[in-house]
Design a protein around this motif. Structure first.
Motif, short mmCIF file in Angstrom:
data_model
loop_
_atom_site.label_atom_id
_atom_site.label_comp_id
_atom_site.label_asym_id
_atom_site.label_seq_id
_atom_site.Cartn_x
_atom_site.Cartn_y
_atom_site.Cartn_z
N ASP A 46 0.82 -1.21 0.00
CA ASP A 46 0.00 0.00 0.00
C ASP A 46 0.85 1.26 0.00
OD1 ASP A 46 -2.13 -1.71 0.01
OD2 ASP A 46 -2.87 -1.13 1.98
N TYR A 53 -0.77 3.80 3.93
CA TYR A 53 -1.36 2.55 4.39
C TYR A 53 -2.58 2.90 5.22
CZ TYR A 53 -2.00 -1.55 7.37
OH TYR A 53 -2.54 -2.62 8.06
N THR A 54 -3.65 2.14 5.09
CA THR A 54 -4.88 2.39 5.83
C THR A 54 -5.06 1.30 6.89
OG1 THR A 54 -5.85 3.37 3.86
CG2 THR A 54 -7.37 2.76 5.61
N VAL A 56 -7.09 1.40 9.54
CA VAL A 56 -8.54 1.33 9.77
C VAL A 56 -9.20 2.31 8.81
CG1 VAL A 56 -8.40 0.63 12.20
CG2 VAL A 56 -8.47 3.04 11.63
N ALA A 57 -10.44 2.05 8.50
CA ALA A 57 -11.15 2.91 7.55
C ALA A 57 -11.07 4.38 7.97
CB ALA A 57 -12.61 2.49 7.45
N GLY A 58 -10.73 5.22 7.01
CA GLY A 58 -10.69 6.65 7.25
C GLY A 58 -9.37 7.17 7.83
N THR A 59 -8.40 6.29 8.04
CA THR A 59 -7.10 6.68 8.59
C THR A 59 -6.01 6.35 7.59
OG1 THR A 59 -7.88 6.26 10.84
CG2 THR A 59 -5.50 6.36 10.51
N ARG A 60 -5.15 7.31 7.34
CA ARG A 60 -4.02 7.07 6.44
C ARG A 60 -2.72 7.24 7.21
NH1 ARG A 60 -5.51 10.16 0.76
NH2 ARG A 60 -7.26 8.80 0.24
#
Length: 75
Positions: A46, A53-54, A56-60
Motif C-alpha cells: 500500500d 497505508y490504511t 482502519v477505515a478513514g485513517t491514512r
C-alpha cells in the motif's frame, strides 16, 4: 541488505526499510504475534502503490507514521 546498509537518507528518510525488516524478523522469530508477514507485505504494498497505508477505515498512515508504529513494536 541494501536497505540495511543504505547511507543515503534521502532514499528512506524514516528508516522504514529497516523497521520493516526488524518487524519481519520479530514475526518470523515469534517475538511478536500481533503482526503477520502478510500484514507487513500489505503495508509495504500500500505504501509503495498508494503512498499511504490504511490501518482502519478513514485513517491514512504515511511512511513516517508506519515507521514510528513499527519502531514501537521492536523488541
Amino acid at each position: 541488505m541494501q536497505v540495511l546498509t543504505c547511507n543515503d537518507a534521502s532514499l528512506d528518510r524514516h528508516n522504514l526499510g529497516a523497521h520493516l525488516v526488524a518487524a519481519y524478523l520479530n514475526v518470523k522469530s515469534q517475538k511478536i504475534s500481533f503482526l503477520t508477514v502478510e500484514r507487513l507485505k500489505s503495508i509495504w504494498h500500500d505504501l509503495y502503490t498508494y503512498g499511504y497505508y490504511t490501518p482502519v477505515a478513514g485513517t491514512r498512515w504515511y511512511a513516517k507514521d508506519v515507521a514510528e508504529y513499527l519502531q514501537r513494536t521492536e523488541t
